[in-house]
Motif scaffolding. Structure first.
Motif, PDB file in Angstrom:
ATOM      1  N   LEU A  15       8.457  -0.076  -6.658  1.00  0.00           N
ATOM      2  CA  LEU A  15       9.865  -0.372  -6.937  1.00  0.00           C
ATOM      3  C   LEU A  15      10.811   0.614  -6.260  1.00  0.00           C
ATOM      4  O   LEU A  15      12.017   0.381  -6.208  1.00  0.00           O
ATOM      5  CB  LEU A  15      10.113  -0.368  -8.445  1.00  0.00           C
ATOM      6  N   TYR A  16      10.274   1.726  -5.748  1.00  0.00           N
ATOM      7  CA  TYR A  16      11.103   2.663  -4.991  1.00  0.00           C
ATOM      8  C   TYR A  16      11.454   2.109  -3.600  1.00  0.00           C
ATOM      9  O   TYR A  16      12.261   2.700  -2.887  1.00  0.00           O
ATOM     10  CB  TYR A  16      10.393   3.999  -4.838  1.00  0.00           C
ATOM     11  N   TYR A  17      10.864   0.996  -3.235  1.00  0.00           N
ATOM     12  CA  TYR A  17      11.061   0.437  -1.897  1.00  0.00           C
ATOM     13  C   TYR A  17      11.930  -0.818  -1.987  1.00  0.00           C
ATOM     14  O   TYR A  17      11.665  -1.724  -2.775  1.00  0.00           O
ATOM     15  CB  TYR A  17       9.708   0.112  -1.252  1.00  0.00           C
ATOM     16  N   ASN A  18      12.949  -0.854  -1.171  1.00  0.00           N
ATOM     17  CA  ASN A  18      13.921  -1.949  -1.147  1.00  0.00           C
ATOM     18  C   ASN A  18      13.234  -3.282  -0.835  1.00  0.00           C
ATOM     19  O   ASN A  18      12.332  -3.354   0.004  1.00  0.00           O
ATOM     20  CB  ASN A  18      14.970  -1.628  -0.079  1.00  0.00           C
ATOM     21  N   ASP A  19      13.663  -4.318  -1.522  1.00  0.00           N
ATOM     22  CA  ASP A  19      13.061  -5.634  -1.288  1.00  0.00           C
ATOM     23  C   ASP A  19      14.102  -6.664  -0.852  1.00  0.00           C
ATOM     24  O   ASP A  19      13.899  -7.868  -0.982  1.00  0.00           O
ATOM     25  CB  ASP A  19      12.370  -6.119  -2.570  1.00  0.00           C
TER      26      ASP A  19
ATOM     27  N   GLY B 262      10.355  11.464   3.258  1.00  0.00           N
ATOM     28  CA  GLY B 262      10.543  11.046   1.875  1.00  0.00           C
ATOM     29  C   GLY B 262      10.171   9.625   1.540  1.00  0.00           C
ATOM     30  O   GLY B 262      10.515   9.139   0.458  1.00  0.00           O
ATOM     31  N   VAL B 263       9.431   8.925   2.422  1.00  0.00           N
ATOM     32  CA  VAL B 263       9.107   7.522   2.137  1.00  0.00           C
ATOM     33  C   VAL B 263       7.723   7.344   1.516  1.00  0.00           C
ATOM     34  O   VAL B 263       7.275   6.218   1.296  1.00  0.00           O
ATOM     35  CB  VAL B 263       9.240   6.651   3.409  1.00  0.00           C
ATOM     36  N   GLY B 264       7.028   8.452   1.229  1.00  0.00           N
ATOM     37  CA  GLY B 264       5.758   8.333   0.501  1.00  0.00           C
ATOM     38  C   GLY B 264       4.505   8.494   1.328  1.00  0.00           C
ATOM     39  O   GLY B 264       3.418   8.130   0.873  1.00  0.00           O
TER      40      GLY B 264
ATOM     41  N   ASP C 138      13.941   4.110   1.837  1.00  0.00           N
ATOM     42  CA  ASP C 138      14.875   5.195   1.538  1.00  0.00           C
ATOM     43  C   ASP C 138      14.104   6.385   0.973  1.00  0.00           C
ATOM     44  O   ASP C 138      13.010   6.237   0.430  1.00  0.00           O
ATOM     45  CB  ASP C 138      15.934   4.720   0.537  1.00  0.00           C
ATOM     46  N   ASP C 139      14.706   7.556   1.076  1.00  0.00           N
ATOM     47  CA  ASP C 139      14.074   8.787   0.614  1.00  0.00           C
ATOM     48  C   ASP C 139      13.827   8.701  -0.906  1.00  0.00           C
ATOM     49  O   ASP C 139      14.772   8.626  -1.692  1.00  0.00           O
ATOM     50  CB  ASP C 139      14.963   9.989   0.930  1.00  0.00           C
ATOM     51  N   ILE C 140      12.539   8.706  -1.295  1.00  0.00           N
ATOM     52  CA  ILE C 140      12.184   8.561  -2.706  1.00  0.00           C
ATOM     53  C   ILE C 140      12.591   9.794  -3.505  1.00  0.00           C
ATOM     54  O   ILE C 140      12.984   9.679  -4.674  1.00  0.00           O
ATOM     55  CB  ILE C 140      10.664   8.307  -2.839  1.00  0.00           C
ATOM     56  N   ARG C 141      12.551  10.960  -2.888  1.00  0.00           N
ATOM     57  CA  ARG C 141      12.917  12.166  -3.617  1.00  0.00           C
ATOM     58  C   ARG C 141      14.398  12.123  -4.029  1.00  0.00           C
ATOM     59  O   ARG C 141      14.760  12.550  -5.121  1.00  0.00           O
ATOM     60  CB  ARG C 141      12.653  13.400  -2.738  1.00  0.00           C
TER      61      ARG C 141
END
Length: 331
Positions: free
Chosen positions: A149-153, A196-198, A322-325
């Motif tokens: 869910l941290y990633y834009n859909d 920051g993308v994992g 986007d940067d997850i941090r």
């Protein structure tokens, strides 16, 4: 590959120490109770004397072993019952003077019928975790805590024709497939994309899965790796330790090099990187590299022969988003 010889020796040494510790505890119990319980020492001496006498009889008269053994067992059982009554009468458990084991299954030897005991497997896994440089972080960073869910859909990336969430699901499946076939198919991965993308998180997920199945995994940042190599080359004061360290880097079933590109690139780092890529490929030892550099930046930063190894030996997985941090900080 499993444990190194040093790791295995350390574990076996701890088993030796455990047996010695428990024997000291038992010896202390006997010493204390011999003073406290009248007659106990004599009963124990009778048990030992009976065992020695039976061993001598079996050695001198092997043909009569069956007959003498029946008599021996009856006498021994009577003495053991007397010993038990003395313990119970003085408020101690019947097994208080029995052998003491941390692991009652293998009796602190590590093996049951020449097969590794569960406690040895646990010790091996712990040793692998300790040598991976990931001992504590994997408690929080693993596939169980992976969150797509941290990633834009909603926004489609032009190069991939996928949203960041669709892409990370695809990358996750590739990583799981890498783990599933790790023992049967040699493979290498390069995870690349912005900060920051994992990327590092995913390398941790892979590391935990393989460590939990007793594989050797070594995690090093690019800076740590080249610092070790530089010390190995120019500091000869502790050659044996350096050689073992380099051997472990070369032979670990999985080597993770995180943040490639943060090191200072010069003739030394370039030659060492090429050597390790080529040597691990020859040994069929898998490597995962994460980097913030783009595909083109990798080509521009490293020599043509290094880049050709990247494209020839590794599967490239681009991670976008986007940067997850920053997202976590905002939330």
């Amino acid at each position: 590959m499993g444990l190194s010889n040093t790791q295995y020796r350390d574990i076996m040494f701890r088993y030796d120490q455990t047996r010695m510790k428990n024997q000291r505890i038992l010896d202390q119990r006997y010493e204390t109770l011999f003073q406290e319980i009248p007659g106990l020492k004599q009963v124990q001496n009778d048990i030992m004397g009976l065992s020695l006498s039976q061993a001598r009889e079996e050695l001198l008269h092997p043909n009569d072993a069956g007959q003498t053994d029946d008599i021996y067992q009856q006498k021994r059982q009577a003495l053991l019952q007397k010993k038990t009554r003395l313990l119970l009468d003085h408020g101690y458990p019947a097994d208080y003077l029995g052998a003491i084991y941390d692991c009652p299954d293998c009796h602190d030897t590590g093996y049951i019928d020449n097969k590794p005991c569960h406690c040895l497997r646990q010790a091996e896994t712990l040793a692998l975790y300790e040598s991976s440089n990931l001992m504590h972080i994997l408690e929080n960073e693993n596939f169980d805590t992976f969150n797509e869910l941290y990633y834009n859909d909603t926004t489609v990336n032009e190069n991939l024709s996928l949203t960041p969430r669709e892409n990370i699901k695809r990358v996750r499946e590739v990583c799981l497939d890498f783990i599933k076939h790790f023992d049967e198919a040699y493979d290498n991965l390069i995870l690349y994309g912005p900060t920051g993308v994992g990327k590092t998180f995913l390398t941790h997920c892979i590391a935990k899965q393989l460590l939990d199945t007793s594989h050797t995994v070594l995690y090093l940042t690019s800076l740590e790796l080249f610092d070790i190599l530089e010390k190995n080359k120019f500091n000869k004061e502790d050659a044996s330790t350096s050689n073992e360290q380099i051997s472990y880097i070369l032979n670990s079933e999985l080597l993770i090099i995180d943040d490639l590109g943060t090191e200072l690139v010069n003739s030394f780092t370039a030659s060492q990187l090429f050597y390790f890529i080529e040597e691990r490929h020859m040994r069929q030892r898998s490597t995962i590299i994460s980097t913030n550099l783009s595909f083109q930046e990798l080509r521009d930063r490293y020599s043509e022969r290094i880049f050709s190894r990247f494209t020839g030996y590794y599967n490239f997985l681009m991670i976008i988003g986007d940067d997850i941090r920053i997202q976590k900080a905002i939330r």
